[in-house]
Design an enzyme around this catalytic site. Structure first.
Site, PDB file in Angstrom:
ATOM      1  NE  ARG A   1      -4.137   0.222   3.308  1.00  0.00           N
ATOM      2  CZ  ARG A   1      -4.370   0.938   2.212  1.00  0.00           C
ATOM      3  NH1 ARG A   1      -4.090   2.229   2.185  1.00  0.00           N
ATOM      4  NH2 ARG A   1      -4.882   0.372   1.141  1.00  0.00           N
TER       5      ARG A   1
ATOM      6  CG  ASP B   1      -0.111  14.527  -0.198  1.00  0.00           C
ATOM      7  OD1 ASP B   1       0.648  13.609  -0.545  1.00  0.00           O
ATOM      8  OD2 ASP B   1      -1.352  14.402  -0.137  1.00  0.00           O
TER       9      ASP B   1
ATOM     10  CE  LYS C   1       3.250  -2.738  -4.399  1.00  0.00           C
ATOM     11  NZ  LYS C   1       2.891  -2.471  -3.009  1.00  0.00           N
ATOM     12  N   GLY C   2       0.667   1.353  -7.433  1.00  0.00           N
ATOM     13  CA  GLY C   2      -0.257   1.422  -8.566  1.00  0.00           C
ATOM     14  C   GLY C   2      -0.136   2.754  -9.301  1.00  0.00           C
TER      15      GLY C   2
ATOM     16  CD  GLN D   1       0.947  -9.206  -2.085  1.00  0.00           C
ATOM     17  OE1 GLN D   1       1.680  -9.932  -2.716  1.00  0.00           O
ATOM     18  NE2 GLN D   1      -0.286  -8.972  -2.459  1.00  0.00           N
TER      19      GLN D   1
ATOM     20  CB  THR E   1      -6.285 -10.820   1.696  1.00  0.00           C
ATOM     21  OG1 THR E   1      -5.660 -11.876   0.962  1.00  0.00           O
ATOM     22  CG2 THR E   1      -5.289  -9.694   1.892  1.00  0.00           C
TER      23      THR E   1
ATOM     24  NE  ARG F   1       7.480 -31.412  -4.480  1.00  0.00           N
ATOM     25  CZ  ARG F   1       8.446 -32.092  -3.875  1.00  0.00           C
ATOM     26  NH1 ARG F   1       9.483 -32.492  -4.536  1.00  0.00           N
ATOM     27  NH2 ARG F   1       8.372 -32.354  -2.590  1.00  0.00           N
TER      28      ARG F   1
ATOM     29  N   GLY G   1      -4.455  -4.880  -4.078  1.00  0.00           N
ATOM     30  CA  GLY G   1      -5.617  -4.039  -4.356  1.00  0.00           C
ATOM     31  C   GLY G   1      -5.173  -2.685  -4.878  1.00  0.00           C
ATOM     32  CG  HIS G   2      -4.099  -2.042  -8.371  1.00  0.00           C
ATOM     33  ND1 HIS G   2      -3.312  -3.144  -8.173  1.00  0.00           N
ATOM     34  CD2 HIS G   2      -4.758  -2.270  -9.518  1.00  0.00           C
ATOM     35  CE1 HIS G   2      -3.494  -3.994  -9.155  1.00  0.00           C
ATOM     36  NE2 HIS G   2      -4.360  -3.476  -9.990  1.00  0.00           N
TER      37      HIS G   2
ATOM     38  CG  ASP H   1      -1.736  -1.300   1.299  1.00  0.00           C
ATOM     39  OD1 ASP H   1      -2.307  -1.712   0.278  1.00  0.00           O
ATOM     40  OD2 ASP H   1      -1.730  -1.921   2.368  1.00  0.00           O
ATOM     41  CD  GLU H   2       4.837  -0.308  -0.038  1.00  0.00           C
ATOM     42  OE1 GLU H   2       4.114  -0.707  -0.974  1.00  0.00           O
ATOM     43  OE2 GLU H   2       5.415  -1.069   0.743  1.00  0.00           O
TER      44      GLU H   2
HETATM   45  P1  IMP Z   1      -2.142 -13.072   2.357  1.00  0.00           P
HETATM   46  O1  IMP Z   1      -1.233 -12.545   1.331  1.00  0.00           O
HETATM   47  O2  IMP Z   1      -3.597 -12.901   2.047  1.00  0.00           O
HETATM   48  O3  IMP Z   1      -1.804 -14.482   2.752  1.00  0.00           O
HETATM   49  O4  IMP Z   1      -1.923 -12.200   3.709  1.00  0.00           O
HETATM   50  C1  IMP Z   1      -0.696 -12.223   4.426  1.00  0.00           C
HETATM   51  C2  IMP Z   1      -0.382 -10.852   4.984  1.00  0.00           C
HETATM   52  O5  IMP Z   1      -0.059  -9.965   3.917  1.00  0.00           O
HETATM   53  C3  IMP Z   1      -1.527 -10.192   5.745  1.00  0.00           C
HETATM   54  O6  IMP Z   1      -0.991  -9.417   6.802  1.00  0.00           O
HETATM   55  C4  IMP Z   1      -2.154  -9.271   4.712  1.00  0.00           C
HETATM   56  O7  IMP Z   1      -2.826  -8.186   5.297  1.00  0.00           O
HETATM   57  C5  IMP Z   1      -0.907  -8.818   3.977  1.00  0.00           C
HETATM   58  N1  IMP Z   1      -1.158  -8.409   2.580  1.00  0.00           N
HETATM   59  C6  IMP Z   1      -1.396  -9.215   1.523  1.00  0.00           C
HETATM   60  N2  IMP Z   1      -1.556  -8.474   0.413  1.00  0.00           N
HETATM   61  C7  IMP Z   1      -1.401  -7.206   0.757  1.00  0.00           C
HETATM   62  C8  IMP Z   1      -1.412  -5.975   0.015  1.00  0.00           C
HETATM   63  O8  IMP Z   1      -1.583  -5.933  -1.196  1.00  0.00           O
HETATM   64  N3  IMP Z   1      -1.204  -4.831   0.755  1.00  0.00           N
HETATM   65  C9  IMP Z   1      -0.961  -4.862   2.090  1.00  0.00           C
HETATM   66  N4  IMP Z   1      -0.929  -5.984   2.813  1.00  0.00           N
HETATM   67  C10 IMP Z   1      -1.141  -7.145   2.158  1.00  0.00           C
END
Ligand code: IMP
Length: 429
Positions: free
Chosen positions: A304, A332, A16-17, A223, A128, A142, A40-41, A13-14
């Site tokens: 968050r 900002d 990147k999108g 991520q 998630t 496998r 998510g973007h 969530d920095e």
């Molecule tokens: P998973 O990827 O759904 O297995 O979640 C593992 C961890 O990664 C959890 O703490 C999620 O909140 C976090 N996480 C997964 N995808 C994202 C993302 O796109 N942004 C921020 N945190 C994420």
């Protein structure tokens, strides 16, 4: 070669999108290399905001080929929903492909994600619940199903029967859940084939060829470093490698072909889900960042967790990714704070740490060592030149460069496409 990588340096969530969106108009390929629909973007389709989870953020640039790479785990139902969503806005999706090596997230993976989290109780990861971990677990055990298995339906049937037996056993015996019906699953996947198979490609040779021919290929990370399966705060991580090394493994590209590796740094820290967060603010300053930065999860809607910028984390990300450039976002949001803390190291049991320890128990005990910097009041959203930023803001940014020993090439000062300050060209074309 023109292989560009965009990765997150913190917990995701920095922003990147937005960077991919800015760079995407100049590239020939946008490729995702890991993760799945846990990302998510936000995209705007027909003036309406939508959140995409699986398709790369670069998907709206229809001039570039968009590939969901071998290292991604694909929920085919989500894939088709997102394709339908984009097309409903009159945008073609003929440029979107999936690697034949990508693993399929099956409905039982989604169910298992929820069961496993529930069983962990207060030790839950806070996933998630999209089936990401269980799908990667089957891949490495496998017993996973890949896109290419859809081509040969007899082999798909055989593999599904084998794996489903193991999965149903776990679901029924361990979690007392409801077993998945083989025929029902098979019918659903047979129905999907016609829509999925025309989009399936062997991307390895194509991307190699593109790089050899000096095409611009953008590898879009989901991520971030601190959620990396090896180098994050294990076990509070995701199940893939959201780093530049993840590109090599997840797309089949040589590290020699990655010449620009951009790390996106949010000007403060956020984290969704559980796990240690040394600079977390559980006070009005944390609330200020959450409200002003709209820090609510795009995938799950969860608020968050917010905190000060942790430069130990950014340094760690710089090291494990070999970053060549930084993009600092949401600067900002910090306007209006009298003082801003910036974490320079950790104190754990009386010892100073300048690097991230492996043990999550140690990180939980870490106390942040802060430099206190003076803030600024001005709204900086309209500023387009670095020199015009308030002095204290410049100092803050210079500190990030100094500690990470990496140049800042772009500063994002607002949510819109044009709200950027460019310091160095990332893509010269
Ligand atoms: P998973 O990827 O759904 O297995 O979640 C593992 C961890 O990664 C959890 O703490 C999620 O909140 C976090 N996480 C997964 N995808 C994202 C993302 O796109 N942004 C921020 N945190 C994420």
């Amino acid at each position: 070669m023109a292989g560009y990588v965009v990765v997150g340096t913190q917990w995701g969530d920095e922003g990147k999108g937005k960077i991919v969106d800015v760079l995407g108009s100049k590239v020939d390929y946008v490729v995702r290399f890991q993760g799945g629909n846990n990302a998510g973007h936000t995209v705007i389709v027909e003036g309406k905001k939508h959140i995409l989870h699986l398709l790369p953020s670069g998907v709206l640039h229809t001039q570039s080929k968009c590939i969901i790479g071998p290292g991604v785990v694909v929920d085919p139902f989500v894939f088709l929903e997102e394709i339908a969503l984009i097309e409903s806005g009159g945008i073609t999706t003929d440029h979107v492909y999936i690697s034949d090596r990508a693993h399929l997230i099956m409905p039982y993976h989604v169910a298992l994600d929820a069961y496993q989290e529930e069983m962990k109780g207060d030790k839950k990861v806070g996933t998630t619940k999209r089936g990401i971990g269980p799908c990667y677990a089957d891949k490495y055990q496998r017993i996973g199903l890949r896109m290419s298995d859809l081509e040969d339906i007899d082999s798909f049937k055989e593999k599904l029967a084998f794996t489903l037996k193991i999965k149903n056993d776990e679901i029924v015996k361990l979690y007392e859940g409801e077993a998945f019906d083989y025929d029902d699953l098979l019918t659903k996947f047979i129905e999907l084939r016609d829509k999925l198979l025309p989009r399936m490609i062997d991307s390895v040779a194509e991307i190699d060829q593109a790089l050899t021919n000096n095409k611009f290929v953008l590898f879009e990370g989901a991520q971030a470093a601190m959620l990396d399966i090896n180098y994050g705060t294990y076990p509070y991580v995701t199940s893939s490698s959201p780093t530049s090394a993840g590109v090599c493994a997840g797309v089949g590209v040589s590290p020699k072909k990655l010449d620009t590796i951009v790390g996106v740094v949010k000007a403060y820290s956020t984290r969704v889900g559980e796990g240690p967060f040394v600079t977390e603010l559980n006070d009005d300053k944390g609330e200020f960042l959450r409200e002003k930065g709209f820090e609510f999860g795009a995938t799950t809607g969860r608020p968050r967790r917010c905190g000060w910028l942790d430069l130990l984390v950014v340094k760690h990300a710089t090291l494990i990714n070999g970053l060549t450039d930084l993009v600092v976002t949401k600067v900002d949001v910090l306007s209006g704070l009298k003082e801003i803390n910036i974490c320079m190291g950790y104190e754990i049991d009386g010892v100073r740490f300048d690097y991230l320890p492996a043990s999550v128990e140690k990180v939980v005990r870490a106390k942040p060592i802060y430099d206190v910097m003076e803030g600024w009041d001005e709204d900086i959203t309209g500023i387009r030149e670095f020199d015009l930023l308030p002095e204290n803001c410049k100092k803050y940014l210079r500190k990030i460069e100094e500690v990470s020993k990496t140049r800042i090439s772009m500063v994002s000062v607002g949510p819109e496409r044009e709200h950027n300050i460019y310091l160095h060209d990332i893509i010269t074309k």
